[in-house]
Design a protein around this motif. Structure first.
Motif, PDB file in Angstrom:
ATOM      1  N   UNK A 292      34.333  32.449  48.368  1.00  0.00           N
ATOM      2  CA  UNK A 292      34.967  33.428  47.460  1.00  0.00           C
ATOM      3  C   UNK A 292      33.875  34.391  47.025  1.00  0.00           C
ATOM      4  N   UNK A 293      33.520  35.291  47.927  1.00  0.00           N
ATOM      5  CA  UNK A 293      32.224  35.955  47.824  1.00  0.00           C
ATOM      6  C   UNK A 293      32.191  37.186  46.928  1.00  0.00           C
ATOM      7  N   UNK A 294      33.321  37.924  46.801  1.00  0.00           N
ATOM      8  CA  UNK A 294      33.210  39.201  46.096  1.00  0.00           C
ATOM      9  C   UNK A 294      33.903  39.201  44.738  1.00  0.00           C
ATOM     10  N   UNK A 295      33.239  38.639  43.754  1.00  0.00           N
ATOM     11  CA  UNK A 295      33.799  38.713  42.404  1.00  0.00           C
ATOM     12  C   UNK A 295      33.671  40.152  41.924  1.00  0.00           C
ATOM     13  N   UNK A 296      34.683  40.629  41.235  1.00  0.00           N
ATOM     14  CA  UNK A 296      34.660  42.041  40.863  1.00  0.00           C
ATOM     15  C   UNK A 296      35.033  42.256  39.407  1.00  0.00           C
ATOM     16  N   UNK A 297      34.400  43.258  38.825  1.00  0.00           N
ATOM     17  CA  UNK A 297      34.595  43.584  37.415  1.00  0.00           C
ATOM     18  C   UNK A 297      34.424  45.096  37.234  1.00  0.00           C
TER      19      UNK A 297
END
Ligand code: HEM
Length: 406
Positions: A292-297
């Motif tokens: 789950x590589x691309x955490x985004x904020x």
């Protein structure tokens, strides 16, 4: 302060493109190394020419993931869109919300995912894993696509039993999930898929209201929908997200874990020799693979960190495959070592959105990997695994197929 440190858009065309796709299924994209050289927080260019920040530093990622100035609220008009499909299939439950609304939903779900509750599910997980291995061993020819015949059906069946969703519908929801989460989907495909899943759950809720069953969804209908604590659309979004999050990440993680162990036979032998090694093996594989590589904020205020200033409204990506390969925290980070003692990886995220399903995912992975190692000791890939097609950056990381024989 230079324009670079203030984040002003200069020389956009020379910035690295993001997201990045892996060259090898079990290693982060080579470009993460180049980003790291540019600093723990570096600027990148998105598909539509906008810029955003990518955090490769482990400490910076942890600090930012607990910083309330970073928002997860996907309803914000300035929420950055990493790939076109994300604009269409916006997540409006849990991971797409900020406190305090987020915490209300999360509190309703936490009791179903405690270590104690998950331990109660272990016999069911063992049965589901056993059935899939039996089916593979009963085949006329000793070969299979491990994704279709093991890695996908195991977590799909488990999350169906937990939620109270009929597994008979798995082809439908697995296909819609694929269209929703693959970065290569168009915005139209992703929007249609999320609408189809919402309609499916709306209908399922009606069926369950008429004839209650025993899953988590039935509990939420009786305890929260009936009382007015949850609205119908809210419950439908939660159910959809739980189903998607509950099988997609674990399925990719399971397939990549098997693939990785097959190319590290000495590590696989350690696991096969001792079921007690399974928990450590899973923790190391979570770190090593970081699916789950691309955490985004999005920044809800200016934030000074890692030598730069992230301006309010700018997008921030926290690829945990970068943080989890930080040499300062994990010595010799590119080596798989299932006996590694340090377990501070960020594969399940960190802070208020840290994965609710992590105990369940761990139990599934431990049982599935150990049983497979012991019951099919001759398992081997039939194609060079490094050459298998990988899912594009911006998706949950994994392979589409894993051909094996035994
Ligand atoms: C190996 C498997 C899994 C991995 C690697 C994984 C990873 C993650 C990550 C990194 C996050 C945080 C996202 C963010 O901060 O933006 C997350 C959140 C979440 N995960 Fe998982 N997950 C896995 C399995 C599961 C399972 C089995 C479920 C089950 C039901 C689940 C349900 C959720 C939910 C509901 C959230 C949102 C929590 C919140 O926003 O409060 N995940 N997961």
């Amino acid at each position: 302060m230079t324009s670079e440190t203030t984040g002003a858009a200069t020389g956009v065309e020379t910035l690295p493109d993001f997201p990045m796709t892996r060259g090898c299924p079990y290693h982060p994209p080579a470009g993460y190394g180049r980003l790291r050289e540019a600093g723990p927080v570096a600027r990148v260019r998105l598909f539509d020419g906008r810029t955003a920040w990518v955090v490769t530093g482990y400490e910076e990622a942890r600090r930012l993931l607990i910083d309330p100035r970073l928002s997860s609220d996907r309803a914000r008009p300035d929420f950055p869109v990493l790939v076109p499909r994300m604009a269409a299939a916006k997540l409006t439950a849990l991971v797409g919300m900020d406190p305090p609304e987020h915490d209300v939903q999360r509190r309703m779900l936490i009791p179903s995912f405690t270590v104690k509750r998950v331990n109660g599910l272990r016999p069911a997980i063992r049965r589901i894993v056993g059935e899939r291995i039996d089916a593979m061993l009963a085949k006329e020819r000793p070969q299979a696509d491990l994704v279709q015949e093991f890695a996908l059906p195991v977590p799909s069946t488990v999350i169906c039993e937990l939620l109270g969703v009929p597994y008979a519908d798995h082809e439908f929801f697995e296909e819609q999930t694929r269209r929703m989460v693959l970065a290569s989907s168009t915005a139209e495909e992703a929007a249609a898929a999320s609408a189809a899943l919402m309609a499916y759950f709306d209908e399922l809720i009606s069926v369950k209201q008429a004839r209650p069953g025993e899953g988590l969804l039935d509990e939420l209908i009786a305890d929260r929908l009936a009382t007015g604590e949850l609205g119908r659309t809210e419950l439908t979004s939660i159910a959809m997200f739980m189903l998607v999050a509950g099988h997609e990440t674990t399925a990719n993680m399971l397939a990549l874990s098997v693939l990785t162990l097959l190319v590290h036979p000495e590590q696989l032998a350690l696991l096969r020799a001792d079921e007690g090694a399974a928990a450590g093996a899973v923790e190391e594989l979570l770190r090593f693979l970081s699916v789950a590589d691309e955490l985004q904020r999005v920044a809800a205020a200016d934030i000074e960190i890692g030598g730069v200033v992230i301006r309010e409204g700018e997008g921030v990506y926290l690829p945990n495959a970068a943080a989890n390969r930080s040499a300062e925290v994990f010595p010799d980070p590119d080596r798989l070592d299932i006996r590694r003692a340090d377990r501070r990886h960020l594969a399940f995220g960190y802070g208020v959105h840290q994965c609710i399903g992590q105990n369940l995912a761990r139990a599934e992975l431990e049982i599935a990997l150990y049983e497979l190692a012991v019951r099919i000791p001759g398992l081997r890939p039939t194609e060079p695994v490094e050459a298998l097609a990988v899912k594009p950056g911006g998706s949950v990381q994994g392979v589409y197929r894993l051909p094996v024989a035994w």
